[in-house]
Structure formats: structure tokens, C-alpha cells
Design an enzyme around this catalytic site. Structure first.
Site, mmCIF file in Angstrom:
data_model
loop_
_atom_site.group_PDB
_atom_site.id
_atom_site.type_symbol
_atom_site.label_atom_id
_atom_site.label_comp_id
_atom_site.label_asym_id
_atom_site.label_seq_id
_atom_site.Cartn_x
_atom_site.Cartn_y
_atom_site.Cartn_z
ATOM 1 N N CYS A 145 -1.091 8.574 4.388
ATOM 2 C CA CYS A 145 -0.912 8.372 3.782
ATOM 3 C C CYS A 145 -2.292 9.184 2.630
ATOM 4 C CB CYS A 145 -0.176 7.261 2.883
ATOM 5 S SG CYS A 145 -1.381 5.585 3.641
ATOM 6 N N GLU A 148 0.484 -0.860 -0.033
ATOM 7 C CA GLU A 148 0.158 0.395 0.141
ATOM 8 C C GLU A 148 0.959 1.315 0.195
ATOM 9 O OE1 GLU A 148 -0.653 3.891 1.737
ATOM 10 O OE2 GLU A 148 -1.501 2.082 3.077
#
Length: 563
Positions: free
Chosen positions: A207, A173
Site C-alpha cells: 500500500c 488503514e
């Protein structure tokens, strides 16, 4: 040890985590500078991961086996929940796990590893190996005894790992450049509140954080919006994470080159609404900043930074705002604030991100309620959404189909009951949370050769027809079994392929993983597997849709877009 026994151990670990919540928060505050308000829900997320994966594992053993040794390489920004999610998922799937914690947050990792050991995870099954990010870490990542690597970090890090070992089985990810669209029909009070929290929570070191707001010109020119945004940002308390009053804690280290530019530099046409200020000599403590006048295509529009800076873009209309939001190379999180149902529905269908949010903040995804993971350069490798129903599927090797009829039947069952539906597992009154699958519009290229069976090709054609996924074929030589196959070398495939979602590599040829990744394209090298519920999600894009279902506590009021 079977899935039930593994699940019981993870349940005991979750109980220990609950009991030791205060200690975990204290360690995170000291180790990573996290505020109590940010660390407390992170402990809950770690507990949720342990329990969710314990339950999920029970359906993942039929016709499969564990990968073997899984190396977990987590980030420092969520030092408890993210590494726990990686470790618990790999353990639940029956693998042996090595945890290489982020060098910045070793103490937090040591703390939860001890919680897992005390719960009954054998030390030979879960090993703790702190190293610096140097040649020793490289040796570990590329070691032939490591069967897979779970990474949460920058897209550049995923590319670096792949350059070290192109055959690496990487589940990553990666980065996000996330924006919230604020339309002409937005509630300004709610929009400002959610924007500030999404941009500056944990000092913007997420993020999923909003580093952009794309604002309709009618809202942008409204003095109330600018005044409230400025006031809300300047009123945030900056300080130590251990102080309960702190809203914005320190950054993990003095600013990187990208963050330093975001904090200190204005490009042509830009101005400061709120200028960041460095509060300490080393550069760990900064007040948050807001840039106005971000131009489409500019550095601030396209680049990710990890810190407390928000850029504002002024859009002339709604379509322009969506286009700007989709123009970035990443597709992790995205948000909209609008009280217009038609606007919300149009945005939900067109926005390109794995986690999308309507009339709320864009951070804080919750396990199972909003499984987390992105599209485009926000996801690398044969992976799936963390905290979702498909994540453990990637941590086991699956048998090949016994027959096309069996595979098609099980795939159709999954498609009709799950894949073609938008399902809200949480069932909350104040928020609707849908998990759904979307066909790839950018496309999937399937690389084949003579070793690929006719049944495999028939199945892929069936998937394309059933799901409306855009699939094209590539081969070294002519293959009449595949429609409109492009006859080309591997080198030519890499050279000509444009913006697509992935390459499915069924061929036995050497896979140009690094060359494709350098163009932002991930490769799925897995063979077609026996179970439709495992195979079908590999051809689709997973998306979590979260919609606020109240206005100021009045449930059921506000826009109710259809999914």
C-alpha cells in the site's frame, strides 16, 4: 490479567519469533511468494510490534477499559507483520482477539498464532478463525459479539464492511496512491535507486509502494535519468521468492481488473519505457513495467493498483509537482528527492500524506521510528498510526472528563511537551525521523445537539484556538454556545459537506457513517474523554517525517531541512 503480565507474554512471543526467523521466512516465501529480502525485515517488524505494544500498554489502563472482542482482518501482502501488529495491539490493550487471516496466506497466520499460543496467550483469548471472503466472513464481521474490527486493506473494503453494519467500530488503514517527486536539484543516481525499490519491491504489492514518479522537466529530458531508470528496472531478477537472487517475486494471484489495465493498457499520450511481460500462463509472474507520459487527472494518475507498474509524470515546475502529488484522494506515503534545502522544507509543509520521506525510498516504515498510517482516504474510522504512541488508545473505552479544568490542564501539558513539537525518538546519525502533529487545514466538522455539554463545547473551542485546527459546527437547531453553527438536518450535512478531514459526532443522532464514507469522509463518534494525552491527538493529523542525513555514507552532508 494486567498490562505487565500481558507485556511479559508478548516479550516471550518476540523471543520465539527471533528463534524461528528462518522458518517464518520460509513459510512466507511459500505462502505469499515473498523474497527473502522482503520477508526477513517483515519478521523484524512483527517482533518490533510485539515489544512496542507490550511497553505501550503500561500507560493505557488509567481511567479506561478494554473494548471487548476485537476482530483482526489483515491483508495478504504483509502476512506476518501486519496481522501480528493488529493482534498484539488488541491483546496488549486487554481485549479478546479473533484473527480472520487473509484466505491467500492462512499458513503464515497459523504459524505466528501458534508462536503466540506457545508464548502463553490463552487460546480462549486469541482465537484463529480462517474463512473465505464470503457470507461467512460477512457474518463474522457483523456479529453483535464483535466490538471492533481492525482492517488493513482497500478503501473499498472499508466501505463494504460499513455498508454491512453502519454502526461497526472500524479501525482501518486503507489504500494509497503514492508518488515520489524528483526535482531539478535531485541526485539522479540516488533518485533512480530509491524509485525502483519503492515501485517494485514485493512486485509493487505494498500500500506504500510508489506507483508514480513526478519528475521535473529538466531531469525528465536528461538522457542519463531515462537510461538509468530503464536499465535499473530491466536488470531486476524476476522469479520465485525462495531464490536468493530474485528481486521481484510473483504477484499473489492473476491480475485484478485494475492491475490488468495498468499492466497492459496505454491511455492517450502514454508510452512504454519498459513494457511488462507475462512470464507464465496463469499470470502470476510479470516483469516490471514503466509508463511514460502520464497526464494530470488521468486514470493512471488517480487510481491505485497493486503490482509492478510505475507511471512517470513530467512537471514543468516544483509547485506543479506538489499539486499533482496532492491531487489524489489518498494520503498514505509520499517522497521527494532534492538537494535543495528550501525545496525540501516547502514540500514537507505542503505535502498531504501521513508518512513522508526525503531523499530515500517510501516503503519499509519501522515501528516507533516511522509510525505508519495515512490521511484522507488512506485512513478510515477512529484510528491512529500503527506502531505509534496513540494506536492502543483506540482499543480501549475512556472515561468522561470530571471537569473542564482538569481536561484542559492535561491537554495543555500534552500539547506543550508533545503535540506542538517534532520529536525524533530514534536519534540516528544517518537518518532523522520526526513524529509530529499538524492541524487540519481541510477542516473538522463537529456535530452537536442539546445532549452535548457546555464544557465539551468550550473544550473544542479551546482546541481550535490552541492548535489552529479548522473547526466548524453543525446542529439540527440553533445553539448559541457554538460559534457560527450551521443549522441543518443530518441529510443536509451529508449533502453539503465537501473535502474535510473528518466529522466528530458528539450528537446523539443516528450517524450517517456510510453516507459520509461514500464521500471519502470518516466519522469519529467517540465522546470527549478524561485524559488530555488521549483526547488531543483525535483533533490533529499525525505525520511521520523521515529524512536521509547522509550522502553516500558521509553523515551530515546533503540538505538539512528544518522541521
Amino acid at each position: 490479567m494486567g498490562a505487565v503480565a500481558r507485556g511479559e507474554i508478548l516479550e516471550r512471543a518476540a523471543e520465539i519469533m527471533e528463534i524461528e526467523r528462518t522458518q517464518s521466512i520460509s513459510i512466507m516465501s511459500r505462502d505469499a511468494g515473498k523474497t527473502v529480502a522482503e520477508a526477513d525485515p517483515e519478521v523484524s517488524e512483527g517482533i518490533d510490534f510485539a515489544r512496542y505494544y507490550a511497553l505501550s500498554a503500561r500507560t493505557k489502563e488509567e481511567r479506561s477499559k478494554p473494548l471487548g472482542v476485537v476482530l483482526v482482518v489483515p491483508p495478504w501482502n504483509f502476512p506476518y507483520a501486519i496481522p501480528l501488529g493488529g493482534v498484539c495491539s488488541a491483546l496488549a490493550a486487554g481485549n479478546t482477539v479473533i484473527l480472520k487471516p487473509a484466505p491467500e496466506t492462512v499458513a503464515t497466520a497459523w504459524h505466528f498464532v501458534n508462536q503466540l499460543w506457545r508464548a502463553g496467550v490463552p487460546r480462549r483469548v486469541l482465537q484463529f478463525l480462517p474463512t473465505r471472503d464470503d457470507h461467512i466472513g460477512q457474518k463474522l464481521i457483523t456479529h453483535p459479539g464483535v466490538n471492533a474490527v481492525i482492517l488493513t486493506g482497500a478503501f473499498e473494503t472499508a466501505t463494504l464492511f460499513t455498508s454491512w453494519k453502519p454502526t461497526l467500530r472500524l479501525l482501518a488503514e486503507t489504500s494509497g496512491k503514492n508518488a515520489i517527486v524528483i526535482t531539478a536539484s535531485a541526485d539522479i543516481d540516488a533518485a533512480v535507486k530509491d524509485l525502483v525499490q519503492s515501485a517494485f519491491g514485493h512486485a509493487g504489492q505494498k500500500c506504500s509502494a510508489a506507483s508514480l514518479a513526478i519528475v521535473d522537466e529538466s531531469i525528465y529530458s536528461n538522457p542519463a535519468f531515462i537510461r538509468q531508470l530503464k536499465d535499473a528496472t530491466e536488470s531486476l531478477s524476476v522469479g520465485s521468492g525462495s531464490h536468493y537472487a530474485t528481486s521481484v517475486g510473483p504477484i499473489i494471484q492473476p491480475p485484478s481488473e485494475k492491475l490488468k489495465r495498468a499492466l497492459t493498457t496505454l491511455d492517450s499520450g502514454e508510452s512504454w519505457l519498459v513494457e511488462p511481460k507475462q512470464l507464465d500462463r496463469p499470470g502470476y509472474s510479470w516483469t516490471p513495467g514503466i509508463k511514460l507520459g502520464i497526464a494530470p487527472g488521468s486514470w493512471s494518475h488517480k487510481n491505485e493498483w497493486f503490482g509492478p507498474v510505475l507511471g512517470i509524470m513530467e512537471a514543468s515546475d516544483f509547485d506543479t509537482a506538489i499539486a499533482w502529488q496532492n491531487q489524489v484522494q489518498y494520503g498514505l506515503t509520499a517522497g521527494i528527492h532534492s538537494l535543495d534545502v528550501e525545496e525540501c522544507e516547502k514540500w514537507i509543509e505542503e505535502v498531504q500524506a501521513g508518512n513522508i520521506y526525503v531523499n530515500r525510498g517510501i516503503t519499509g516504515a519501522i515501528v516507533n521510528r516511522q509510525p505508519f498510517g495515512g490521511w484522507k482516504r488512506s485512513s478510515v474510522g477512529a484510528t491512529a498510526k500503527a506502531g505509534g504512541p496513540n494506536y492502543l488508545n483506540n482499543l480501549r473505552d475512556w472515561d468522561r472528563p470530571l471537569s473542564l479544568k482538569e481536561l484542559t490542564a492535561s491537554s495543555l501539558k500534552w500539547w506543550e511537551s508533545i503535540g506542538s513539537q517534532a520529536i525524533d525518538h530514534a536519534g540516528l546519525y544517518v537518518e532523522r525521523n520526526y513524529q509530529r502533529y499538524k492541524p487540519s487545514k481541510r477542516g473538522i466538522v463537529v456535530r452537536i445537539d442539546a445532549s452535548v455539554t457546555s464544557d465539551d463545547i468550550r473544550f473544542v473551542k479551546w482546541v481550535a484556538e490552541k492548535t489552529k485546527t479548522k473547526i466548524s459546527w453543525s446542529s439540527e437547531s440553533s445553539d448559541k454556545r457554538a460559534p457560527s453553527v450551521v443549522i441543518e438536518s443530518v441529510e443536509r450535512l451529508v449533502e453539503r459537506v465537501g473535502q474535510i478531514d473528518k466529522v466528530r459526532w458528539l450528537s446523539r443522532e443516528v450517524i450517517p457513517t456510510l453516507e459520509l464514507l461514500n464521500k471519502g469522509i470518516s466519522v469519529d463518534p467517540r465522546a470527549i474523554c478524561a485524559r488530555g494525552d488521549i483526547e488531543m491527538p483525535r483533533w490533529l493529523l499525525e505525520q511521520s517525517v523521515s529524512i536521509t542525513n547522509h550522502r553516500y555514507g558521509n553523515v551530515g552532508t546533503g540538505p538539512q531541512p528544518r522541521i
